[in-house]
Every structure is written in C-alpha cells, then in structure tokens.
Design an enzyme around this catalytic site. Sequence first.
Site, PDB file in Angstrom:
ATOM      1  N   ASP A  64       0.836  -1.210   0.000  1.00  0.00           N
ATOM      2  CA  ASP A  64       0.000   0.000   0.000  1.00  0.00           C
ATOM      3  C   ASP A  64       0.868   1.257   0.000  1.00  0.00           C
ATOM      4  O   ASP A  64       0.554   2.252  -0.653  1.00  0.00           O
ATOM      5  CB  ASP A  64      -0.929   0.017   1.231  1.00  0.00           C
ATOM      6  N   GLU A 107      40.049  37.811   3.159  1.00  0.00           N
ATOM      7  CA  GLU A 107      39.952  36.354   3.011  1.00  0.00           C
ATOM      8  C   GLU A 107      40.472  35.945   1.643  1.00  0.00           C
ATOM      9  O   GLU A 107      40.408  36.725   0.700  1.00  0.00           O
ATOM     10  CB  GLU A 107      38.481  35.910   3.120  1.00  0.00           C
ATOM     11  N   LYS A 119      40.282  34.392  -1.921  1.00  0.00           N
ATOM     12  CA  LYS A 119      39.181  34.169  -2.863  1.00  0.00           C
ATOM     13  C   LYS A 119      39.388  32.790  -3.487  1.00  0.00           C
ATOM     14  O   LYS A 119      40.194  32.606  -4.399  1.00  0.00           O
ATOM     15  CB  LYS A 119      39.147  35.254  -3.942  1.00  0.00           C
ATOM     16  N   GLU A 150      32.558  28.049  -0.198  1.00  0.00           N
ATOM     17  CA  GLU A 150      33.070  27.632  -1.496  1.00  0.00           C
ATOM     18  C   GLU A 150      33.390  26.143  -1.510  1.00  0.00           C
ATOM     19  O   GLU A 150      34.129  25.645  -0.675  1.00  0.00           O
ATOM     20  CB  GLU A 150      34.341  28.442  -1.796  1.00  0.00           C
ATOM     21  N   LYS A 185      36.203  42.542   2.941  1.00  0.00           N
ATOM     22  CA  LYS A 185      34.847  42.816   3.403  1.00  0.00           C
ATOM     23  C   LYS A 185      34.876  43.803   4.569  1.00  0.00           C
ATOM     24  O   LYS A 185      35.730  43.673   5.451  1.00  0.00           O
ATOM     25  CB  LYS A 185      34.177  41.519   3.892  1.00  0.00           C
ATOM     26  N   CYS A 205      57.385   7.647 -35.596  1.00  0.00           N
ATOM     27  CA  CYS A 205      57.784   8.302 -34.353  1.00  0.00           C
ATOM     28  C   CYS A 205      58.840   9.374 -34.634  1.00  0.00           C
ATOM     29  O   CYS A 205      59.862   9.090 -35.266  1.00  0.00           O
ATOM     30  CB  CYS A 205      58.338   7.257 -33.386  1.00  0.00           C
ATOM     31  N   CYS A 216      62.353   8.025 -32.928  1.00  0.00           N
ATOM     32  CA  CYS A 216      63.101   6.852 -33.402  1.00  0.00           C
ATOM     33  C   CYS A 216      62.720   6.417 -34.808  1.00  0.00           C
ATOM     34  O   CYS A 216      63.351   5.525 -35.366  1.00  0.00           O
ATOM     35  CB  CYS A 216      62.912   5.695 -32.433  1.00  0.00           C
ATOM     36  N   CYS A 267      62.459   2.481 -28.277  1.00  0.00           N
ATOM     37  CA  CYS A 267      62.441   3.912 -28.594  1.00  0.00           C
ATOM     38  C   CYS A 267      63.073   4.685 -27.431  1.00  0.00           C
ATOM     39  O   CYS A 267      62.658   4.533 -26.279  1.00  0.00           O
ATOM     40  CB  CYS A 267      61.005   4.381 -28.812  1.00  0.00           C
TER      41      CYS A 267
END
Length: 677
Positions: A40, A118, A120, A183, A299, A419, A422, A442
């Site tokens: 139910d 502070e 950031k 943050e 601030k 390459c 080489c 190589c």
Amino acid sequence: MSSPALEKKNEKKIEALREKIRHHEYRYYVLDDPEISDADFDALMNELKRLEAEHPQLITPDSPTQRVGGKPREGFVKAKHSSPMLSLDNAYSEEELRDWERRVHELSGRTDIEYMCELKLDGMSLALVYSDGRLERGITRGDGSVGEDVTLNVRTVRSIPLTISTDKLKKAGITADFEVRGEMLMPLKSFRLMNEERERQELSVFANPRNATAGTVRQLEPSITAQRRMDFFAYMLLQDGQTFVDRQSKAMDALELAGFKVNPNRKLAKSLDEVWKFIQSWEAKREALPYEIDGIVIKVDRTAWQRELGFTGKAPRWAIAYKYAARGGVTEIEDILVQVGRTGKLTPVAALKPIPIGGTTVSRATLHNMDEIERLGVKIGDWVEVERGGDVIPKVVKVVEDDKEHPRGHKQFEMPGHCPVCGGNVVRTPGEVDHRCVNANCPAKLQGTILHFASRHVMNIDGLGEVLVNQLTERGLVKNVADLYKLTKDDLLLLERMGEKSAENVLAEIKASKKLPLERVIYGLGIRFVGERTAQFLAEHFGSLDAIMKASAEELEEVNEVGPRIAESIVEFFADEHNRKLVSDLRQARLIFTGQKKEKGTKLAGKTFVLTGTLVHHTRDEAKKMIEDAGGRVLASVSKKTDYVVAGSEAGSKLDKARELGVRVIGEEDLEGLLSD
Ligand code: IVH
C-alpha cells in the site's frame, strides 16, 4: 498550459499526498510501527511519482521522491535561496582598490573601518541550509536567486558536517536553524589524481580545478562525487537569509566553533595599507597552497555598516574582490610539435609565441591528443587562449574568434605516421584516443620513464630535467632508472653545462630520494595503470615490494580499487626478466622496499559482505575498504554463506536474491554500527 487555478489544485493534491506519505514514512522509519502494508505504501509512492512526472514544475526538494540516497534521474531540482547569493565587484589594481575604499568612506561617512581579508577560493559557491542542526539542503548559486539542489553530492563532502551537536551550536552562539555559505572546491591533489585516472581510462581531462568542481557538484551519481574528494570552506553565516553576527570576523570564528572548515588564512586589517600588504604577501604564497585561489576578498567587518552600505545590482558595496593577474592569456600557435612519452604515447604540443602567465613565460601548451585538436578545431597559426593552473601543465583552452588582430590559422596538423624520435611505426588502436610508437627500444620511452621516476610526485629528484636526462640516455650512462644510483661525479662532469657544484647537487638529490617511502618506489616503476593512489593502496595492503611481486592476480584484486586489468598488468610487469633485474638493482641501491602494512582489525573477521545499491556516506570502494580493514571480506555475489548484504538505495537483483536466500540485509547505518561497536 494549465490555468493558475488548476495548477493550485494540482499542487494541493500533490502536497496532500506527500503529507500522507510523510506520515507513513514516520510510522515506518521513525516509530517502526507501520499502519499500512509495504504494498500500500508503494502504491502511494507510485501515485506521487506519476503526478510529479505530469507536473515537474511542482516537484519540491522536500518531496519524499527526492530523498537523500535516491539518485536524481534526469537532473536537479531547482531551489530558491533564502536571500540572493551575490557576486562581487572586482578590482585589478591598488588604485581600483583605493577607489573602492573612497566610495566606502563617502557612503558610510566613516574612515575608521576595519576590513576582513579572506582568500578568494576558486571553486563554486554553495548554500548549505541547516534545519534543527542538520544539513537539510545544499544549493548551487544558480542565477543568484534560484539554484539547484545538490544535497546528495554535498553530503559526500567530508568537511561538511551532516549534523551539529547542540553543544557546538551553543559554543558558536547559533540557533539550530541557520544557513552557511561558502566555497566548494577541488584540492589540487584530487584534481591531479582525477585527471591522471581519467587519462589512464582514456577519458577527457578537466581543464582546471574550477571546471572540475562545477562538473563534480552537478554529477548525477553521488558516488562519483564522493570519489573526487572535494572540500568546502565556509565564509558566511545567515539566519533567515540575513547575517546576524555583528562582525564578519566573529562570524568566521563562530563557523569554526560550530565545526565548519574555515580558511585559516584570513586577517582582520585595520587599514587599507594592511589589506594591501595581505594581498601582496599572498600573491607569491598562493603557489604553495594545496588549492587554487584567484584573488583576495575584502569585506567591511562590521555587519551594521555592511547594511548601511547595501548593494548595487548583483554585488554588495561593502565587499570587493581583488583579482590577481589571470594565469591565462591569448597568444599565437607557431607550430604543433609531437612529444613521445614513457608509454610511447604521442602528445601534440603547441609551440606558442612566448607569453608571460602568472610569473613565468609560457611557450608550450599541451593539446593532449588528436580528439582534443578536433574538438578545439585548432590549426597552426591560430590565436588561442592558454591557461596555467598552480600545479598543472599549461593547456590550450580555446581558439580565439576570428578578427583583424587574431586571424585564423590555415595549416592543419596531422599526426605523423612515424615516431619523431626513433622513426618507429605509429599506431592508433581502434577505440583508443592515443597514437603510440610501437618500438620497444624507442629512446623517448626510456627518457620518459626516467623523467617520471624523477618527478616531484614520484622520487622528487630536483634538477634531473629533460636536458640532463636526454644527455644521460644518449651517452648510454643511464639505461634504466636503477642506473641513476650508480652515477658518479666524474660521469656527470662529462656532460655539457655541468659544473662541479651542479653535479654535487644532482648527486645529493639522487641520494636523498633513497629515503622516500615504498609507495613512491612502486609508483616510480612505471607499471601500466598503477598511479599514485593505486601505489599507495598496494603498499598499505602488502607492506613490501617482495610481497607484491609474489602476489597472484587474485591476491592483487583484494586490494582497494584494483580490478582485473590492473592486477594483470602488475603480474605481467614482474614476470618480465628485465623488470626483475631492475628491481634487484634498486634493492642494491638500498631504496626503501618495505612499508607500514595497515594492520587489519578483527571486528568483522570471518564475515562476508555483498554491497548493492547506492550508499550515501561512502562510495562502494570506501565501504569495501572499511570492511576489509576490519577483517571482513567483500564478495561480488550473494550466496547462502553470505553473512550480510549491505543495501543502499536502488538496490537491484542482489537484494532480491538475499531475501530469497534469507541472508541478513542491513543498511549503511547498520554497517557503520557494526564497525563502531
Ligand atoms: S563572499 C556577498 N568570500 O567569489 C558576498 N566569496 O566573485 C559574496 N568566493 O560567488 C561572496 N572566496 O564563489 C566570498 N572568501 C570568499 C570567497 C568568495 C571565493 C567566490 C564566491 C563568489 C565569487 C564572487
């Protein structure tokens, strides 16, 4: 479109149904005394889901369908902020900063202002809503007034307290309903590990920690967010959408007392001169931080004065962000070169018209692979945006739009068929992103292996750079990493541009590397698919290199995060005669071959577990590790012998099987209980 009246009616109907469900949830989960059958209850829930699917605009985050642990299916639910989440105006010079102070003086009619300085932090701002001392919701900034509910992801961040004791609240002077803003960021180490892992799995890498943070916060799968080890720093404390502590500096202290992570690198400055000193001191120091910052936020400390100053548009007048010179810039691609790495991978590298970025001159930037070149649509001669993170290789971010000063380039880059080092054949295996040189001998592979071994996160041999390594290998002085430990001063003095003093320094660095712990040595061997994290887990599990060498693939798979592919690669590595000789030479050089084996607990000794569904507080790997650390074993499938099945949300067939076999099913909290008993 439905009429507002109909919309209201639907809303009422849905809300009534939610209330009903909440009541039954309360009876079931809280009182353990249900009034109705499971069937139910499910029927009510399905009805709500159906209604919400028809009226998605009526879905609210507190709906029982949006519970913690439930995986959002198509996206995130919108959530309104208690008060606007503002952004900041920027200042790019001392002059602009002084202009700002002048305005503050004029508008407030005061000059005796103290400023909170502070860092950031360069991530993504988030609002955490606590109700009754519990984390109720985490909301992204969004457009400032409505964000997205990312609670499930937020809950995976360990530095975010899920609940705060009344004791702590009291100490902090906070009532139980409050909001914290701050943050979310990805520490550089997490960023590096994640990208390294993604590279190994041949997925695209993130350009910088900020992009990675944004991608992770909006991850639809919370267990992936959890694996990425995010962090959160709090910087704002609100009640009913308003600051209520009389000073920002005190609010920071209160947040700390309440158990939040608050950045310790902050200062209450008595004058703008002091602010300027703080800004200057962090300009250089920021390179050493374990996360990225892009400036300093200043601030007005007293909140009463903040209120007097108010806002303009989307930013407060009482704060400003001093931005450091961007660690990016626009320059021209003069050519695209190809570098060959230790695995033979060919990496296209942009040769740039040199450009100063964040204190260094950048003349190279990686383009990763052919897919990336196509994605960027970059050609030789294009003007591009280049970015350099604190700890990351400069990369090309995008092509600058065509204009008079920035004409488009014309020369298409093509991956060479041979390459460049080489002349060996270059192949791109179907389904793989990378082109590789197939020549086992190589010289670029050897040089790459040695550079990897010497790099900062491996054996940290400072001074052993590209130029030196190339000379050492070309002259045959170093044929493998163990040869580094056989080098003498006379050997080094034979090389170009090598004086007595530098030779001594290099030798001292090589000697010092012998003291580095086992996991570094394992990582330094350059076994395919074994990165920094895996090396750490191997060291903790086996406690010695000899034990790892002797281990079978099955035994290796018992290690956290080691699957069949990695296990096989390790077995293959040590089966090779050359590699065994290399290990024995390193042993002779007296590198560290043993470490601290993490002793297993005995709480769950002899017990077997099967994990299924999505857990909330831990990733599956973490849960597995916790069980194993306590002496238990985690198996893949359920049998009669299984002691416990740990079921998270959306558990599937394993849960059905457990019920069928009568195996005990427990939740995440029960598991935590078993571990802490
Ligand atoms: S205060 C009204 N403090 O910078 C106050 N923001 O450019 C607005 N940020 O969206 C935020 N470190 O994501 C504040 N210590 C700090 C911050 C900080 C980073 C971010 C934040 C904000 C953006 C504004």
